[in-house]
Design a protein around this motif. Structure first.
Motif, mmCIF file in Angstrom:
data_model
loop_
_atom_site.group_PDB
_atom_site.id
_atom_site.type_symbol
_atom_site.label_atom_id
_atom_site.label_comp_id
_atom_site.label_asym_id
_atom_site.label_seq_id
_atom_site.Cartn_x
_atom_site.Cartn_y
_atom_site.Cartn_z
ATOM 1 N N GLN A 186 7.949 3.530 -16.273
ATOM 2 C CA GLN A 186 8.537 4.112 -15.074
ATOM 3 C C GLN A 186 7.448 4.299 -14.024
ATOM 4 O OE1 GLN A 186 11.803 4.777 -15.096
ATOM 5 N NE2 GLN A 186 12.045 5.716 -13.083
ATOM 6 N N VAL A 187 7.764 3.968 -12.790
ATOM 7 C CA VAL A 187 6.826 4.147 -11.697
ATOM 8 C C VAL A 187 7.605 4.625 -10.487
ATOM 9 C CG1 VAL A 187 6.984 1.734 -10.964
ATOM 10 C CG2 VAL A 187 4.995 3.093 -10.345
ATOM 11 N N GLN A 188 7.031 5.542 -9.756
ATOM 12 C CA GLN A 188 7.620 6.020 -8.510
ATOM 13 C C GLN A 188 6.771 5.543 -7.341
ATOM 14 O OE1 GLN A 188 7.912 10.303 -9.238
ATOM 15 N NE2 GLN A 188 10.069 10.066 -9.765
ATOM 16 N N LEU A 189 7.453 5.105 -6.292
ATOM 17 C CA LEU A 189 6.782 4.490 -5.157
ATOM 18 C C LEU A 189 7.086 5.274 -3.883
ATOM 19 C CD1 LEU A 189 7.800 0.815 -5.990
ATOM 20 C CD2 LEU A 189 5.655 1.959 -6.585
ATOM 21 N N VAL A 190 6.053 5.538 -3.093
ATOM 22 C CA VAL A 190 6.226 6.267 -1.838
ATOM 23 C C VAL A 190 5.515 5.505 -0.723
ATOM 24 C CG1 VAL A 190 5.842 8.418 -0.603
ATOM 25 C CG2 VAL A 190 6.351 8.472 -3.051
ATOM 26 N N GLU A 191 6.309 5.030 0.238
ATOM 27 C CA GLU A 191 5.756 4.289 1.361
ATOM 28 C C GLU A 191 5.361 5.230 2.501
ATOM 29 O OE1 GLU A 191 9.380 1.732 -0.058
ATOM 30 O OE2 GLU A 191 8.931 3.847 0.306
ATOM 31 N N SER A 192 4.421 4.783 3.292
ATOM 32 C CA SER A 192 4.034 5.500 4.506
ATOM 33 C C SER A 192 3.441 4.507 5.492
ATOM 34 C CB SER A 192 3.022 6.603 4.188
ATOM 35 O OG SER A 192 1.843 6.047 3.641
ATOM 36 N N GLY A 193 3.313 4.948 6.747
ATOM 37 C CA GLY A 193 2.651 4.121 7.739
ATOM 38 C C GLY A 193 3.560 3.444 8.743
ATOM 39 N N GLY A 194 4.858 3.603 8.573
ATOM 40 C CA GLY A 194 5.766 3.002 9.536
ATOM 41 C C GLY A 194 5.720 3.722 10.871
ATOM 42 N N GLY A 195 6.378 3.129 11.861
ATOM 43 C CA GLY A 195 6.405 3.748 13.175
ATOM 44 C C GLY A 195 6.869 2.795 14.240
ATOM 45 N N LEU A 196 6.636 3.198 15.488
ATOM 46 C CA LEU A 196 7.019 2.404 16.652
ATOM 47 C C LEU A 196 5.777 1.756 17.236
ATOM 48 C CD1 LEU A 196 9.067 1.586 18.870
ATOM 49 C CD2 LEU A 196 8.515 3.764 20.004
ATOM 50 N N VAL A 197 5.855 0.465 17.492
ATOM 51 C CA VAL A 197 4.720 -0.274 18.039
ATOM 52 C C VAL A 197 5.242 -1.315 19.022
ATOM 53 C CG1 VAL A 197 4.724 -1.980 16.174
ATOM 54 C CG2 VAL A 197 2.595 -1.505 17.417
ATOM 55 N N GLN A 198 4.431 -1.658 19.991
ATOM 56 C CA GLN A 198 4.819 -2.685 20.953
ATOM 57 C C GLN A 198 4.611 -4.081 20.380
ATOM 58 O OE1 GLN A 198 2.555 -1.817 24.510
ATOM 59 N NE2 GLN A 198 4.168 -0.467 25.302
ATOM 60 N N THR A 199 5.296 -5.041 20.958
ATOM 61 C CA THR A 199 5.108 -6.436 20.572
ATOM 62 C C THR A 199 3.628 -6.805 20.648
ATOM 63 O OG1 THR A 199 7.317 -7.065 21.306
ATOM 64 C CG2 THR A 199 5.675 -8.810 21.172
ATOM 65 N N GLY A 200 3.158 -7.459 19.596
ATOM 66 C CA GLY A 200 1.760 -7.848 19.528
ATOM 67 C C GLY A 200 0.862 -6.825 18.859
ATOM 68 N N GLY A 201 1.401 -5.664 18.592
ATOM 69 C CA GLY A 201 0.626 -4.599 17.976
ATOM 70 C C GLY A 201 0.508 -4.753 16.473
ATOM 71 N N SER A 202 -0.123 -3.758 15.865
ATOM 72 C CA SER A 202 -0.375 -3.785 14.423
ATOM 73 C C SER A 202 0.026 -2.464 13.777
ATOM 74 C CB SER A 202 -1.870 -4.026 14.156
ATOM 75 O OG SER A 202 -2.290 -5.268 14.647
ATOM 76 N N LEU A 203 0.373 -2.558 12.522
ATOM 77 C CA LEU A 203 0.624 -1.399 11.678
ATOM 78 C C LEU A 203 0.128 -1.719 10.278
ATOM 79 C CD1 LEU A 203 4.277 -0.216 12.514
ATOM 80 C CD2 LEU A 203 2.159 1.051 12.965
ATOM 81 N N ARG A 204 -0.256 -0.681 9.540
ATOM 82 C CA ARG A 204 -0.577 -0.850 8.131
ATOM 83 C C ARG A 204 0.300 0.088 7.315
ATOM 84 N NH1 ARG A 204 -5.992 -0.090 4.394
ATOM 85 N NH2 ARG A 204 -5.523 2.121 4.656
ATOM 86 N N LEU A 205 1.080 -0.511 6.464
ATOM 87 C CA LEU A 205 1.904 0.255 5.538
ATOM 88 C C LEU A 205 1.146 0.475 4.237
ATOM 89 C CD1 LEU A 205 5.375 -1.499 5.965
ATOM 90 C CD2 LEU A 205 4.336 0.309 7.356
ATOM 91 N N SER A 206 1.381 1.629 3.649
ATOM 92 C CA SER A 206 0.814 1.936 2.339
ATOM 93 C C SER A 206 1.939 2.302 1.389
ATOM 94 C CB SER A 206 -0.164 3.113 2.433
ATOM 95 O OG SER A 206 -1.250 2.822 3.286
ATOM 96 N N CYS A 207 1.713 2.028 0.129
ATOM 97 C CA CYS A 207 2.668 2.396 -0.907
ATOM 98 C C CYS A 207 1.878 2.976 -2.074
ATOM 99 C CB CYS A 207 3.478 1.190 -1.345
ATOM 100 S SG CYS A 207 4.551 1.492 -2.764
#
Length: 125
Positions: free
Chosen positions: A1-22
């Motif tokens: 069994q493993v539990q997963l929690v994501e973070s790092g989402g949001g609002l960004v403009q076209t061409g921008g960057s985001l890093r998601l973590s789990c």
């Protein structure tokens, strides 16, 4: 069994960057193939990328190749999704997923046993 929690989402403009973590619970993180899926409103959940247990093999859907990078840190029980050159069509809820048996080339949701709750990514034009 493993539990997963994501973070790092949001609002960004076209061409921008985001890093998601789990972040994954448990002591057997390195035993799981890890993946990311996404689901836009009114659309089916679609495969984005996956990474092998050691991190040595990755697989991407064509639409994100060259823009997204998946990586993992088994010492931190965490998988990452670096997203660059974001486009409005990348807007979706992004889900982290894990499975002890899946190959990185498995792209169907039913191939993966464990899922996070999702994190919203919105790319404005």
């Amino acid at each position: 069994q493993v539990q997963l929690v994501e973070s790092g989402g949001g609002l960004v403009q076209t061409g921008g960057s985001l890093r998601l973590s789990c972040a994954a619970s448990g002591r057997t993180f390195s035993s799981y193939t890890m993946g990311w899926f996404r689901q836009a409103p009114g659309k089916e959940r679609e495969f984005v990328t996956a990474i092998s247990r050691t991190g040595g093999v990755t697989y991407y859907t064509d639409s994100v190749k060259g823009r997204f990078t998946i990586s993992r840190d088994n010492a931190k029980n965490t998988v990452y999704l670096q997203m660059n050159s974001l486009k409005p069509e990348d807007t979706a809820v992004y889900y982290c997923t894990a499975d002890p048996s899946a190959s990185v080339a498995y792209t169907r949701p039913f191939n993966y046993q464990f899922w996070g709750q999702g994190t919203q990514v919105t790319v404005s034009s």
